[in-house]
Design an enzyme around this catalytic site. Structure first.
Site, PDB file in Angstrom:
ATOM      1  CE  LYS A   1      38.624  46.014  48.169  1.00 30.20           C
ATOM      2  NZ  LYS A   1      37.649  45.059  49.006  1.00 30.20           N
TER       3      LYS A   1
ATOM      4  CE  LYS B   1      39.349  40.176  44.056  1.00 30.08           C
ATOM      5  NZ  LYS B   1      38.923  40.391  42.510  1.00 30.08           N
ATOM      6  CG  ASP B   2      34.059  39.176  49.290  1.00 31.65           C
ATOM      7  OD1 ASP B   2      34.954  38.663  48.331  1.00 31.65           O
ATOM      8  OD2 ASP B   2      32.899  38.675  49.302  1.00 31.65           O
ATOM      9  CG  HIS B   3      32.603  45.794  53.372  1.00 29.87           C
ATOM     10  ND1 HIS B   3      32.416  45.580  54.800  1.00 29.87           N
ATOM     11  CD2 HIS B   3      32.549  47.286  53.490  1.00 29.87           C
ATOM     12  CE1 HIS B   3      32.431  46.862  55.408  1.00 29.87           C
ATOM     13  NE2 HIS B   3      32.667  47.607  54.799  1.00 29.87           N
TER      14      HIS B   3
END
Length: 352
Positions: free
Chosen positions: A59, A88-90
């Site tokens: 992603k 998880k980070d954006h």
């Protein structure tokens, strides 16, 4: 998007002590999603059959919460039937596993076309008997591209080699405390009223309060110079394992193992009951808790069980590569470790 240091808000969180002292130069990171890459490392793969469909997803500029909502809609399942091992980070390029309960249902035909969208690619899929649970991944592999004064002046490289040799303070990163510390602010208010599950269903505020007390203890021990060398009464964590033991007397054998990064002193994830520490270590932790009575007492009244977390992280398979005006830093951290804890040792940045 480039992080503008001049316009970034100042964090209300304490400027916790750094093991290498204040970094002399500023730096930049996460200037575009591919500059902050995270890959979940699992110790197993789907078995090939079962009620749960496991998806290995890539992603970009997509949070884990957004991914769950998308899969819930596309595969017509409730969000609670979707499992992840970690958030998880954006603003990043991340690879992670997700499980979707498809009880009594086959894998949808054309799965890739069905769920892929802008910012989301399906790398692999397989059936498995069990839902993916939080914290089952072994580690996270990071690839971070950093630029700025610290790179140009060379201070970052020297500090990097120190961290690779001696370890990193295992701070909870600022993301644990919410935007501008909002989760911690809300946690203080909730603890003052009395923690209730219905007001913190996912436990984020309780976790924020416990993380804050841990960081306070770690910072105090860095200031005292014993975060990596041990303290009488410590509970130690074996590197690469969840195994912990009480050290009692801090003898030469324990000091040798600490210096070799074989074991690490631990700090408290505050809770009600005996945390296992004694002597000087217990006295220090009590002193920190007494400075935050509403948080400590609120956590205890919430019924949280005491746990221990290593004060030190090892950089696994560290690599540094110069690329144009920046540096690529590649390393793995055991689950629960924050890459931002590494970066704040290397350079100055308002978000760290």
């Amino acid at each position: 998007m480039t992080q503008d240091m001049s316009s970034s808000p100042v964090s209300p969180l304490p400027d916790w002590a750094r093991s290498l002292g204040q970094a002399p130069h500023s730096g930049r990171f996460r200037e575009f999603p591919e500059a902050f890459q995270v890959e979940e490392q699992m110790s197993f793969t789907p078995e090939g059959e079962g009620e749960h469909l496991w998806l290995h997803c890539e992603k970009r500029n997509l949070s884990t919460a957004q991914l769950i909502r998308h899969l819930s809609h596309q595969l017509e399942v409730a969000p609670r039937d979707i499992g992840v091992s970690g958030l998880k980070d954006h603003t990043a390029l991340t690879l992670q596993w997700v499980s979707v309960a498809l009880t009594g249902r086959p894998t949808p035909p054309g799965l890739r076309d069905h769920i892929e969208m802008d910012g989301l690619r399906l790398l692999d899929a397989g059936r498995h008997p069990r839902k993916l649970r939080r914290g089952v991944h072994r580690a996270n592999r990071f690839a971070l591209y950093v630029t700025g004064e610290a790179v140009a002046e060379g201070s970052l490289e020297a500090r990097w080699h120190e961290l690779a040799a001696h370890g990193v303070p295992n701070y909870f990163g600022p993301q644990r405390f919410g935007h501008q510390g909002s989760n911690l602010t809300r946690a203080r208010a909730l603890m003052a009223r009395g923690w209730k599950k219905k007001q913190d269903r996912d436990g984020f505020l309780l976790s924020s309060a416990r993380s804050f007390l841990f960081n306070q203890v770690l910072s105090a021990r860095i200031e005292q110079g014993n975060w990596a060398s041990g303290l009488e009464g410590d509970v130690f964590n074996l590197e690469g394992s969840a195994s912990q033991f009480a050290g009692e007397a801090l003898d030469d054998a324990l000091r040798t193992r600490l210096a070799a990064l074989d074991i690490h002193s631990t700090g408290p994830l505050w809770g009600r009951g005996d945390s296992g520490v004694s002597g000087e270590a217990r006295a220090l932790e009590r002193t920190v808790a007494e400075r935050e009575p509403s948080l400590a007492e609120g956590i205890e009244k919430a019924g949280a069980a005491p746990m221990r977390r290593p004060l030190r992280l090892c950089l696994q398979s560290p690599e540094l590569e110069r690329d144009g005006e920046g540096l690529w830093l590649r390393f793995s951290l055991a689950r629960g470790g924050f890459a931002t804890a590494v970066l704040r040792e290397l350079f100055q940045h308002p978000a760290l």
